[in-house]
Design an enzyme around this catalytic site. Structure first.
Site, PDB file in Angstrom:
ATOM      1  N   GLY A 163      61.041   5.993 -43.302  1.00  0.00           N
ATOM      2  CA  GLY A 163      60.419   4.881 -42.597  1.00  0.00           C
ATOM      3  C   GLY A 163      60.056   3.700 -43.472  1.00  0.00           C
ATOM      4  N   ARG A 189      62.080   2.673 -38.722  1.00  0.00           N
ATOM      5  CA  ARG A 189      61.150   2.238 -39.772  1.00  0.00           C
ATOM      6  C   ARG A 189      60.500   0.900 -39.438  1.00  0.00           C
ATOM      7  NH1 ARG A 189      64.648  -0.067 -44.854  1.00  0.00           N
ATOM      8  NH2 ARG A 189      66.301  -1.124 -43.696  1.00  0.00           N
ATOM      9  N   ASP A 225      73.795  -2.084 -31.838  1.00  0.00           N
ATOM     10  CA  ASP A 225      72.347  -2.196 -32.007  1.00  0.00           C
ATOM     11  C   ASP A 225      71.965  -3.438 -32.806  1.00  0.00           C
ATOM     12  OD1 ASP A 225      73.658  -0.323 -33.975  1.00  0.00           O
ATOM     13  OD2 ASP A 225      71.779  -0.682 -35.043  1.00  0.00           O
TER      14      ASP A 225
END
Length: 484
Positions: free
Chosen positions: A123, A90, A249
Site C-alpha cells: 500500500g 494503495r 483502469d
C-alpha cells in the site's frame, strides 16, 4: 462552510451503492514532511496554501481534514488484455473539494497504506515514482493537456522495499474524478442493473450534465467519452507523450490523463517507441495509442450494452456503429492537430502528403520529435546538419510554398506553431536525473529547476536551453518502470 484551510468537502461518490467502494482510513507514517507543495494549485482549489504548507500531517494520513470521509474505490481493469479485479490498492480518496466556482475535485492520497484492495501489496509508494507523477502531471497541465494534477509530495520518514529499500512518499492527487472504464467494468461484473444505471447517472451528472434527458443516455455517454478520449490521445501524439500502461483502469471518464508510472516522452521520432519495461510486445507503443484507446472504448461499450437496448443484437449494433466512427473522428482531429504544428490554415489536397513526408524523413533521420517542429519556426532553413540534406530542403521548399498560400499571413502561422509545438518537455534523462538526486542524495534542486523550465513550455527562454537538448548517448533512458 469551508474549514480553516479552505476545504469544502461534499463527498457525493460515497453516496453511491457501497459495492463501488470501501471505507478505508489512510495509515499514519513516521515523520511526514513536504518535499513539494503546489501553491498555485492550492489557490485554484480555494485553499489557504500558506497555512496548509505548514501541515504535512494532513497529506500523509496522520491527521484527517475536517469533512473528509476516506474511501478506497473499487474497479477492474484489462491489463495488457487480461481482465483483473483491482481497486485502489494503495490510494485513499479523502473527499471531493468544491472550489470557489463550484467545480468538484477529488483529493486522493496515493501511497497511503493498505486498503481492502491491496491483495499482497504494502500500500505504500517510493519517493521517485511519486515525484515522477508530480513532474509529468504538472508538465502536461502546462502543455494544455487534460490531466490529473499533483498538490503535494510528502516524505513519510519510512522506507519501502522494492528491489531495494527506498524512501517512502505519498502523492496528493487532484482529479475531476477517479471514475474509470475499469469502474464500469467492475460495476457491470456485479450483475446488478440498478448499480450500473446509478453509476451512469452519476457520471453524466458529474461530467456530462448536457446529456441529462438524452433519449439513450448510455449511448450518449459512450459517444461523449469517446470524443474526450480522442481529444486526449491526439494531444499526447502532439507532444510525443507515451503513457506506457494504457489499461482500462487508466482510462478516465472525465478525459484526464492519469497514472504516470512508466510514462515517457519520445526523443527520436519512431512510431514504435516503447519505454515501459513491462510492455514486451509494444502494445502501448507511441503509434499504437490511438488503436489501443479504441480497444479500451470497446470494453467500455460492452459494459453499457444492456442499457443501450433491451435487445442484445440491437445494442451491439448501436455500440459497434458508434465505435467504428472512432477512426474517422481520430483522423480528422489528428490531421487538424498536425496542420497546427505546421502552421497550416485551411485544407489542401497535398497537406496529408506534406505531413507524411516530414514524418518519414524524421523517422529515417532519427530526428528529435520536439526540436524538429520547433526548429521549423526559424526564419529560413533551420540550423543543424540534419537539415542540409537534399530531401529535407525539398520538403522545406514545398512547405514554405504551402505557407505562402495560407489564408492568413506568415506571422499568424508562426504564432500557431509556437502555441502547439513546445520548446521544453520532460525529457526522460532529465526526469531520471532529478529523481535520482532526490532519492539518493536528498537533493531537490534538480527537481525544482526542471519544474520551473516545464512551467512555460511554449516560451523561448535562454535559461531553458539545457532542457531542450536531447540526451547524450551516455544519458539516454531506454526503459521506464511503474514503481509499484
Amino acid at each position: 462552510m469551508p474549514s480553516a484551510f479552505g476545504f469544502r468537502f461534499d463527498n457525493t461518490y460515497r453516496r453511491l451503492p457501497e459495492a463501488l467502494f470501501s471505507d478505508c482510513l489512510p495509515q499514519p507514517v513516521s515523520t511526514p514532511a513536504f518535499v513539494l507543495f503546489n501553491d498555485n494549485l492550492a489557490q485554484e482549489l480555494g485553499l489557504d496554501s500558506e497555512a496548509l504548507s505548514e501541515h504535512p500531517e494532513f497529506f500523509s494520513g496522520n491527521e484527517l481534514l475536517a469533512g473528509s470521509e476516506p474511501i478506497a474505490q473499487a474497479y477492474a481493469g484489462h491489463q495488457f488484455g487480461s481482465l483483473t479485479m483491482l481497486g485502489d490498492g494503495r490510494a485513499v480518496l479523502l473527499g471531493e473539494q468544491l472550489d470557489g466556482h463550484g467545480q468538484r475535485h477529488d483529493i486522493q492520497l496515493k501511497g497511503a497504506g493498505r486498503t481492502p484492495f491491496s491483495r499482497g501489496g504494502d500500500g505504500r509508494a517510493a519517493l521517485g515514482p511519486m515525484l515522477r507523477e508530480y513532474i509529468v502531471s504538472e508538465a502536461l497541465h502546462a502543455l494544455n493537456i487534460a490531466t490529473t494534477r499533483s498538490l503535494a509530495v510528502t516524505r513519510t520518514g519510512d522506507r519501502v522495499r522494492r528491489d531495494t529499500l527506498l524512501p517512502g512518499a505519498i502523492l496528493t492527487r487532484v482529479a475531476a474524478s477517479h471514475i474509470r472504464v475499469g469502474t464500469f467494468q467492475y460495476a457491470a461484473g456485479q450483475q446488478d442493473p440498478v448499480l450500473l444505471e446509478k453509476l451512469v447517472d452519476y457520471t453524466i451528472a458529474r461530467h456530462y450534465p448536457a446529456l441529462e434527458g438524452a433519449e439513450n443516455k448510455a449511448l450518449a455517454l459512450f459517444e461523449a467519452v469517446m470524443d474526450r478520449q480522442i481529444d486526449l490521445v491526439v494531444d499526447w501524439m502532439r507532444v510525443g507523450f507515451i503513457h506506457g500502461v494504457l489499461n482500462t483502469d487508466n482510462v478516465t471518464l472525465s478525459g484526464e490523463s492519469i497514472d504516470f508510472g512508466p510514462c515517457a516522452f519520445m526523443d527520436r521520432f519512431d512510431p514504435n517507441t516503447v519505454f515501459s519495461s513491462i510492455d514486451h510486445q509494444g502494445r502501448y507503443a507511441y503509434g499504437n495509442q490511438p488503436s489501443i484507446t479504441q480497444w479500451n472504448l470497446g470494453r467500455f461499450a460492452e459494459t453499457l450494452l444492456r442499457m443501450m437496448d433491451d435487445n442484445t443484437d440491437i445494442a451491439i449494433e448501436k455500440a459497434t456503429t458508434s465505435l467504428k466512427s472512432f477512426s474517422l473522428r481520430y483522423e480528422e482531429k489528428w490531421r487538424a492537430m498536425m496542420n497546427k504544428k505546421l502552421g497550416l490554415f485551411g485544407s489542401e489536397t497535398e497537406d496529408d502528403t506534406l505531413i507524411a513526408d516530414l514524418l518519414t524523413w524524421m523517422h529515417a533521420q532519427n530526428a528529435d520529435y520536439t526540436n524538429t517542429f520547433r526548429d521549423l519556426i526559424q526564419d529560413g532553413l533551420p540550423d543543424g546538419e540534419q537539415y542540409q540534406s537534399e530531401a529535407f530542403q525539398h520538403w522545406h521548399q514545398r512547405w514554405r510554398a504551402r505557407l505562402a498560400r495560407n489564408s492568413k499571413p506568415l506571422a499568424s502561422s508562426l504564432c500557431l506553431m509556437r502555441n502547439h509545438n513546445p520548446a521544453v518537455i520532460p525529457r526522460n534523462h532529465l526526469v531520471e536525473q532529478a529523481l535520482q538526486a532526490a532519492s539518493e542524495d536528498n537533493d531537490m534542486t534538480p527537481t525544482h529547476a526542471l519544474l520551473q523550465a516545464l512551467s512555460a513550455p511554449y516560451a523561448d527562454r535562454d535559461s531553458d536551453d539545457r532542457y531542450r537538448q536531447p540526451a547524450a548517448p551516455c544519458e539516454q533512458v531506454h526503459q521506464t518502470f511503474c514503481g509499484t
